[in-house]
Design an enzyme around this catalytic site. Structure first.
Site, PDB file in Angstrom:
ATOM      1  N   GLY A 135      91.136  64.610  37.308  1.00  0.00           N
ATOM      2  CA  GLY A 135      92.487  64.755  36.804  1.00  0.00           C
ATOM      3  C   GLY A 135      92.523  65.702  35.616  1.00  0.00           C
ATOM      4  O   GLY A 135      91.683  65.617  34.721  1.00  0.00           O
ATOM      5  N   HIS A 359      34.100  43.206  35.573  1.00  0.00           N
ATOM      6  CA  HIS A 359      34.085  43.700  36.946  1.00  0.00           C
ATOM      7  C   HIS A 359      34.484  42.613  37.933  1.00  0.00           C
ATOM      8  O   HIS A 359      33.965  41.500  37.878  1.00  0.00           O
ATOM      9  CB  HIS A 359      32.688  44.183  37.375  1.00  0.00           C
ATOM     10  CG  HIS A 359      31.909  44.875  36.311  1.00  0.00           C
ATOM     11  ND1 HIS A 359      32.081  46.200  35.996  1.00  0.00           N
ATOM     12  CD2 HIS A 359      30.946  44.417  35.473  1.00  0.00           C
ATOM     13  CE1 HIS A 359      31.254  46.531  35.019  1.00  0.00           C
ATOM     14  NE2 HIS A 359      30.565  45.468  34.673  1.00  0.00           N
ATOM     15  N   ASN A 373      30.722  35.794  28.489  1.00  0.00           N
ATOM     16  CA  ASN A 373      30.524  36.878  29.453  1.00  0.00           C
ATOM     17  C   ASN A 373      30.741  36.325  30.866  1.00  0.00           C
ATOM     18  O   ASN A 373      30.057  35.388  31.283  1.00  0.00           O
ATOM     19  CB  ASN A 373      29.116  37.460  29.352  1.00  0.00           C
ATOM     20  CG  ASN A 373      28.933  38.646  30.284  1.00  0.00           C
ATOM     21  OD1 ASN A 373      29.250  39.776  29.937  1.00  0.00           O
ATOM     22  ND2 ASN A 373      28.420  38.391  31.480  1.00  0.00           N
ATOM     23  N   SER A 401      26.680  36.669  37.853  1.00  0.00           N
ATOM     24  CA  SER A 401      27.499  37.267  38.908  1.00  0.00           C
ATOM     25  C   SER A 401      27.624  36.353  40.120  1.00  0.00           C
ATOM     26  O   SER A 401      26.758  35.514  40.386  1.00  0.00           O
ATOM     27  CB  SER A 401      26.883  38.593  39.339  1.00  0.00           C
ATOM     28  OG  SER A 401      26.848  39.508  38.259  1.00  0.00           O
ATOM     29  N   ARG A 436      21.599  27.258  44.204  1.00  0.00           N
ATOM     30  CA  ARG A 436      21.434  28.263  45.247  1.00  0.00           C
ATOM     31  C   ARG A 436      20.291  27.827  46.150  1.00  0.00           C
ATOM     32  O   ARG A 436      19.387  27.086  45.733  1.00  0.00           O
ATOM     33  CB  ARG A 436      21.168  29.648  44.664  1.00  0.00           C
ATOM     34  CG  ARG A 436      19.852  29.798  43.913  1.00  0.00           C
ATOM     35  CD  ARG A 436      19.585  31.274  43.610  1.00  0.00           C
ATOM     36  NE  ARG A 436      20.387  31.730  42.501  1.00  0.00           N
ATOM     37  CZ  ARG A 436      19.870  32.239  41.372  1.00  0.00           C
ATOM     38  NH1 ARG A 436      18.548  32.328  41.231  1.00  0.00           N
ATOM     39  NH2 ARG A 436      20.643  32.651  40.414  1.00  0.00           N
TER      40      ARG A 436
END
Length: 454
Positions: A135, A359, A373, A401, A436
């Site tokens: 407009g 990791h 750790n 690990s 283990r």
């Protein structure tokens, strides 16, 4: 002051089932940005006019200070404002905003409101290189605004005018109520134009004033995904500019997305491709690597987040080292100098100072002490298919690990867990715990000869 926000449109050109005003800019609905800006003016009445997708819009922006008016048929901007009239205070002026114009600044609106005061009619205008579709502002020989003519109703002479109406107006509410009652829809659109109230004001001798925004982008509306993307980039550019001005180092200001509130201390550095969502705080000296996604989190001074990390609702202590390719999920709290390395996921866990999981690990629903750790391949087995259980690892623990910690289980202070252990019972302090199978060598064994099937 009354503020009316028009948010009833369908947005056909968006090609989406989502109501147009709910499409996000910087991770939040466009309409939410407009409401936030409106609140800076401290209105006594804040009315949102809804129509298409009314319930979804209502749910998205519902708040104690927001009321709603419904426009069942979209018959133009004038008709939309009519729906809000029962909720307006005639003793205060009314400002009309648009739910699909999300970038207008508070400073611009304040300038318009101040120019209009309580008795004048204020119009926010801009000059555009190409005013097609807008407009036009028609002024008399003295420079006063006398009317606004929509594109489809404009003559060639009027179409040559470059000053356009943004649609944002402010005027005395009593006058507005009277003018709206006189609107007609005998125009090319068959709609009731809010802009026709300007001519009514001029006819009655009401002083019509204008204000202009600091930048053209403040008045950009969104009617398509193309325009949505343009507005998003402008908004992100503005946010990046503010970060740079406060001392943040951005590797590329064009490659950062802030979808919420990002606050930074001194000497913060952010690499390319990072996305910040919700409320995020980065302390002094924090470094964020490339392509990280960080949501609703705080990262304390000196911490480093390496590339490709996902951090959600977490707290990272000072001098922490995260990533690359780490994932911190909600409820994660890391103490000072905690290292969370590549392909490590932490969820709903508290990790005390100087602990490391560098990791390939999963730490979920755990309490981890200081100087722990956690070896590669360690998993806290926290879920039995129905319930979650916690793992407690006390200070100075060494976990070898490929360890599975089957929760609920506790590893006492100073314990060592041998590699490959599946721990199902408490590990005592300062001792070696392992489980283990005994290693065996079969001297007489020979590898069998295998033939491929014909």
């Amino acid at each position: 002051m009354n503020i009316v926000i028009l948010a009833a449109g369908m947005g056909k050109r968006m090609h989406s089932d989502l109501p147009k005003v709910l499409h996000p800019v910087a991770g939040r609905p466009m309409l939410a940005h407009v409401i936030d800006t409106a609140r800076t003016l401290s209105p006594s009445r804040l009315v949102v006019v809804i129509g298409h997708g009314a319930e979804r819009v209502r749910e998205a922006v519902a708040a104690d200070d927001v009321t709603f008016a419904e426009q069942d048929q979209q018959l133009g901007t004038g008709h939309a404002v009519m729906q809000a009239l029962p909720q307006l205070d005639d003793n205060q002026p009314t400002l009309v905003l648009y739910g699909d114009v999300p970038l207008t600044t508070a400073a611009t609106l304040k300038a318009l409101v101040e120019a209009a005061g309580n008795t004048r009619f204020g119009v926010l205008t801009v000059e555009m290189p190409d005013p097609t579709g807008y407009g036009r502002i028609v002024r008399d020989a003295a420079g006063s605004i006398v009317r606004i003519v929509e594109q489809k109703d404009a003559s060639e002479a009027v179409r040559a005018i470059r000053e356009i109406n943004t649609g944002i107006i402010v005027c005395p509410t009593g006058h507005l109520r009277r003018w709206l009652a006189t609107l007609r829809n005998d125009n090319a659109q068959g709609e009731y134009y809010l802009t026709d109230t300007v001519e009514r004001a001029a006819t009655e001798g009401i002083d019509i004033v204008s204000a202009q925004p600091a930048a053209l982008w403040e008045t950009l509306g969104v009617n398509s995904k193309v325009q949505l993307a343009e507005v998003e980039r402008i908004h992100q550019r503005n946010l990046a500019q503010r970060l740079l001005e406060t001392g943040v180092t951005l590797a590329d200001p064009a490659r950062i997305d802030v979808r919420g509130e990002l606050t930074c201390g001194r000497d913060v550095s952010i690499d390319i491709g990072c996305v910040f969502e919700g409320r995020v705080h980065l302390g002094d000296g924090v470094q964020i690597g490339a392509n990280c996604v960080i949501r609703n989190s705080s990262i304390d001074a000196g911490a480093q987040v390496q590339p490709f990390c996902h951090i959600d609702s977490a707290k990272i202590g000072a001098d922490g080292r995260i990533g690359p390719y780490a994932r911190l999920r909600p409820g994660t709290e890391l103490g000072e100098d905690v290292h969370i390395g590549n392909f490590v996921e932490v969820k709903n866990s508290q990790v005390a100072a100087h602990s490391k999981a560098n990791h390939l690990a999963y730490v979920g629903d755990a309490t981890v002490g200081a100087r722990v750790n956690i070896g590669a391949g360690t998993i806290t087995c926290n879920y039995d298919g129905a319930n979650k259980f916690r793992t407690v690892i006390e200070d100075d623990v060494f976990i070898g690990s490929d360890t599975q910690l089957v929760a609920p289980v506790t590893v006492r202070r100073g314990a060592t867990i041998g590699a490959g252990t599946t721990l199902t019972k408490e590990a005592p302090a300062d001792k070696l715990t392992l489980s283990r199978a005994k290693q065996m060598t079969l001297d007489a064994w020979q590898r069998p000869v295998k033939k491929a099937k014909q």
